[in-house]
Design a protein around this motif. Structure first.
Motif, PDB file in Angstrom:
ATOM      1  N   ARG A  76      -4.224  11.757  13.538  1.00  0.00           N
ATOM      2  CA  ARG A  76      -5.163  11.954  12.436  1.00  0.00           C
ATOM      3  C   ARG A  76      -5.789  13.341  12.546  1.00  0.00           C
ATOM      4  N   ASN A 115       0.247   4.314   0.397  1.00  0.00           N
ATOM      5  CA  ASN A 115      -0.064   5.373   1.353  1.00  0.00           C
ATOM      6  C   ASN A 115       0.235   4.992   2.784  1.00  0.00           C
ATOM      7  N   ASP A 170      -2.049   5.129   8.727  1.00  0.00           N
ATOM      8  CA  ASP A 170      -2.153   5.115   7.277  1.00  0.00           C
ATOM      9  C   ASP A 170      -2.299   6.549   6.769  1.00  0.00           C
ATOM     10  N   ARG A 171      -1.640   6.855   5.673  1.00  0.00           N
ATOM     11  CA  ARG A 171      -1.615   8.225   5.147  1.00  0.00           C
ATOM     12  C   ARG A 171      -3.028   8.743   4.846  1.00  0.00           C
ATOM     13  N   ASP A 172      -3.857   7.886   4.272  1.00  0.00           N
ATOM     14  CA  ASP A 172      -5.223   8.301   3.970  1.00  0.00           C
ATOM     15  C   ASP A 172      -6.006   8.608   5.240  1.00  0.00           C
ATOM     16  N   TYR A 173      -5.737   7.846   6.290  1.00  0.00           N
ATOM     17  CA  TYR A 173      -6.421   8.051   7.571  1.00  0.00           C
ATOM     18  C   TYR A 173      -5.970   9.359   8.211  1.00  0.00           C
ATOM     19  N   MET A 210      -7.780  12.234   6.442  1.00  0.00           N
ATOM     20  CA  MET A 210      -9.206  12.041   6.186  1.00  0.00           C
ATOM     21  C   MET A 210      -9.991  13.316   6.444  1.00  0.00           C
ATOM     22  N   LYS A 216      -4.693  16.745   2.638  1.00  0.00           N
ATOM     23  CA  LYS A 216      -4.681  16.104   1.327  1.00  0.00           C
ATOM     24  C   LYS A 216      -4.810  17.113   0.191  1.00  0.00           C
ATOM     25  N   HIS A 232       0.844  -1.188   0.000  1.00  0.00           N
ATOM     26  CA  HIS A 232       0.000   0.000   0.000  1.00  0.00           C
ATOM     27  C   HIS A 232       0.884   1.244   0.000  1.00  0.00           C
TER      28      HIS A 232
END
Length: 818
Positions: A398, A266, A272-275, A278, A378, A264
């Motif tokens: 986060r 991210n 996790d980068r997406d988390y 978010m 992001k 993955h």
């Protein structure tokens, strides 16, 4: 006369304390009626900590572990008291008022102290304290129940003030203030806010370094910096019990590095980068600092008299009214509200950029810009990736929108430094008028532009809504309502800025006394922020304790399960199982729950296996259809999910395949890594097989452990931190315990002798037991807590001794001089 002379200088400060108390109670007046704030996260915290509190009241010590949520996890980030930290008594004294009154009071008092350190007079410092304490974000997080976050923000100002005082005036006094305030800041137990405060201080430190080199005062800078290491060490020592357990737990939580080998892209060394991104602030949402409803405000439904609700009713779609909210920005998950700083405060901030000279301006401006750009997350990934990959600790948190707390601190501070320049006579009249013209021209000009051309804000349709083919009559109504919200708030902000600027002009032109000008500015700021704060937290959010307690009344399913006194787990399918803010964990040991820092392996098990098993129940309508499915849920069975709540107002469903508290498996299935381990868990029959990572190979002696009818193991005693089993076995047996594996504290004893155990089935405990009849006991005895408390106690005593020694020596010197 002498006593009166001594008291007189303290009168403004006494008045400030009284004012802050009155304002705090006035805003949260329902607490005077005996009501309490009902907030989601506060309620969840109470639910999650029920087993912990019960144990504490019964045994007068900390359990440090709870099995109420996510099948079991450490209690460190739920509810744990550290008796070695004596600063807790100071915190309790400062928070003498009930929540949330105490937080608002401390926020204002702390910022008041900060502004006094920066050389503002008491009356101006009171106004600045109101500006900081009434920032809309405070009320949003209190409404959500993020109490520790609010408390950490309250202690942030005096902490930074202590460090500033050390560099500017007296390194020793500043170090003492820093030690106390930093100890309280860390004690608030919200590492994310403390981390962002450190980013603000890092910018301050770099600015100080640059100016010390420029002004050739580097030796003094270096000396002060070295002295300030001492309060940092002491404050960390005072809170070492807490910090040490959190540090240890972090390695095993979702903020730690996974054992899984992932492709993955991210992924990061932390979350996790997406988390992490978010919740990211839209770049254009930055205008919310000036106009609260620039993007619609909070994710709340439209009022019944809105155009949107009217057209929905006219088109027989009134039931869909709650699906459309005022907010239309880019935060797909919605928002509790904008980070509105106050229009006058923004005006003053711009004024500060014009009239404040020197290092303070560059520090506060740089920190503000950095915090805003980081909040874009992001939407500005070059900077975000830089911090995630190279800034230690940044990837552990986060919701990057929270970096705006730095701006929330810096903006009012610079704004009131500007007023300090005006009211202390540090500027010429020409420069004062010039500053007002520029600041007023920029802020008022933007507002006038938005009023005339509201389309600057965008289409007034959210990205989510753009993905659907909504009818024109609906999009037109949505745009009209949101445009109206924008214009109303733009005009509102414009009026406040003009009135605030007028109060300053009145002073500069000699038509208003300084005191009256400050009073007018204070009242305007209070009215502005009070009004917007009520949008997010008003009297309707308070309830009587008896009404709150009613929400913890067991339903039919709960009552039936509570009749079973055995230790088992419950799967609640009537709610979002793994975002469960219902009282499931109040009554039962839950498979799910709600917490922002669960164990990483358990989260991975949810993602890969449990969620897939829960999907089997999706279309089931009857008990008869559901029961056969338990043969296909090996993970739920090994977690001892004995009861399933399908409908809280109906009897629970009993899982006939739940494996109980412990059992003997016949076959160890050795795998080479975590990926294979996780994959195999869903493929085995856990009643007969146990998946074991090959790193534990030395503990597994055989390839098969035969089990017959005479072999038996059972749990005979339960406490959250102490589990006792008795077993009888003919020869060596491979035992699996339906308890979460956490090696940092759980110790195992066979007949009183400490014994080794290993991880099995990805998250559970296993061990090879000798034949015969024996006792197995698991005890949670984390050295991180035990040793950490000792260091906390020693550091607390050291801090009080150093402080007492300093003040005693000062008293002796003053006595001799007299």
């Amino acid at each position: 006369m002498e006593i009166r002379d001594k008291i007189k200088p303290a009168l403004p400060h006494i008045l400030a304390v009284i004012l802050f108390s009155v304002i705090s109670f006035a805003y949260f007046y329902p607490v005077l009626e005996g009501k309490v704030l009902k907030a989601n996260d506060s309620t969840v915290s109470s639910i999650n900590s029920k087993e912990i509190r019960d144990y504490r009241e019964q045994f007068h010590k900390e359990p440090l572990w709870t099995n109420s949520i996510f099948s079991g996890m450490p209690a460190y980030l739920i509810s744990t008291r550290f008796p070695g930290n004596l600063m807790k008594h100071a915190d309790t004294l400062l928070r003498i008022f009930k929540m949330p009154v105490s937080v608002l009071f401390i926020s204002m008092a702390g910022f008041y102290l900060l502004l006094l350190i920066f050389g503002l007079n008491s009356w101006l410092a009171i106004a600045g304290a109101v500006a900081y304490g009434f920032s809309s974000f405070f009320f949003q997080i209190l409404a959500a129940g993020h109490n520790t976050q609010a408390i950490a923000l309250a202690y942030m100002a005096p902490m930074i003030g202590g460090i500033y005082y050390a560099y500017r005036y007296d390194a020793i006094k500043g170090a003492l203030l820093t030690a106390f305030s930093l100890s309280l800041e860390i004690l608030a137990n919200h590492p994310q806010i403390t981390y962002y405060a450190m980013i603000c201080l890092l910018v301050f430190g770099i600015t100080e370094l640059v100016f010390s080199l420029k002004e050739k005062t580097f030796p003094r800078f270096l000396k002060t910096s070295l002295i300030l290491i001492i309060p940092f060490v002491i404050a960390i020592g005072v809170n070492f019990g807490n910090l040490n357990t959190i540090r240890e737990y972090g390695k095993y939580s979702i903020r730690g590095k996974s054992d899984l080998i992932s492709e993955h892209k991210n992924a990061s060394a932390g979350l996790d980068r997406d988390y992490i991104v978010m919740w990211s602030y839209g770049i254009d949402e930055t205008m919310n600092l000036l106009i609260p409803n620039y993007k619609g405000g909070a994710s709340k439904p439209f009022d019944k008299n809105s155009e949107t609700v009217k057209v929905l009713r006219q088109n027989n779609a009134g039931d869909a009214a709650n699906q459309f909210v005022k907010y239309w920005g880019s935060q797909n998950l919605g928002t509790d509200g904008p980070h509105y700083m106050g229009s006058i405060v923004i005006f003053l901030f711009v004024l500060g950029l014009v009239v404040v000279k020197g290092r303070e301006k560059w520090w506060l401006l740089t920190a503000t810009i950095l915090s805003v750009m980081l909040a874009w997350g992001k939407n500005f990934m070059p900077l975000t990736n830089l911090f995630i990959d190279y800034f230690p600790g940044y990837n552990k948190f986060r919701a990057v929108t929270m970096t705006l707390v730095i701006a929330q601190f810096c903006i009012p501070l610079l704004g009131f430094l500007a007023l300090r320049e005006y009211f202390n006579g540090n500027l010429s009249k020409k420069d004062m008028f010039r500053g007002i013209k520029i600041a007023g021209g920029i802020t008022a000009g933007i507002l006038i532009l938005v009023l005339i051309f509201p389309g600057i804000a965008g289409s007034f349709i959210s990205p989510n809504e753009s993905g659907y083919k909504l009818p024109d009559w609906l999009t037109s109504a949505l745009a009209a309502d949101r445009k109206s919200l924008l214009r109303t708030d733009s005009f509102r902000s414009l009026v406040y800025i003009l009135l605030g600027a007028g109060a300053i002009i009145g002073f500069v032109s000699g038509k208003l006394r300084k005191e009256y000008s400050i009073l007018i500015i204070s009242i305007l700021i209070l009215f502005d922020l009070w009004g917007t704060g009520k949008r997010y937290l008003n009297a309707d959010r308070f309830e009587r304790p008896s009404d709150v307690q009613k929400s913890f009344k067991p339903g039919i399913a709960d009552a039936a399960i509570l009749k079973d006194q055995s230790y088992h787990r419950v799967l609640n399918l009537s709610v979002s199982t793994f975002n469960d803010n219902s009282p499931t964990s109040w009554f039962h040991k839950s498979i799910g729950g709600y917490h922002g820092a669960k164990l990483k392996r358990y989260q991975e098990l949810i993602d890969s296996s449990i969620s897939r098993e829960l999907a089997l129940f999706g279309s089931v309508k009857t008990v008869e259809e559901l029961l056969p499915l338990f043969a296909k849920t090996p993970v739920l069975n090994m977690l001892n999910a004995k009861y399933v709540i399908y409908n809280p107002d109906a009897p629970p469903i009993v899982n006939p395949n739940a494996l109980g508290n412990a059992w003997f498996a016949e076959k160890p299935v050795l795998v080479e890594n975590a990926n294979k381990e996780l994959e195999a868990v869903s493929l085995i029959d856990p009643s007969k097989e146990a998946v074991i990572d090959s790193r534990f190979r030395d503990q597994v002696n055989g390839s098969v452990y035969a089990v017959n009818g005479n072999d038996k193991i059972e749990l005979v005693s339960y406490q959250p931190n102490e589990l006792e089993y008795k077993y009888t076995a003919e020869g060596e047996k491979l035992a699996v315990f339906s308890e979460i594996y956490y090696p940092a504290g759980w110790k195992c004893y066979i007949d009183g002798t400490e014994s080794r155990y290993f991880r099995t089935n990805y998250v559970l405990r296993g061990m090879v037991l000798p034949g015969g009849t024996h006792q197995v006991k698991f005890l949670f005895e984390p050295s991180s807590f035990i040793n950490g408390n000792k260091i906390s106690l020693a550091s607390s005593i050291l801090l009080f001794l150093i402080s007492a020694g300093y003040f005693l020596s000062g008293f002796i010197k003053r006595s001799k001089s007299v």
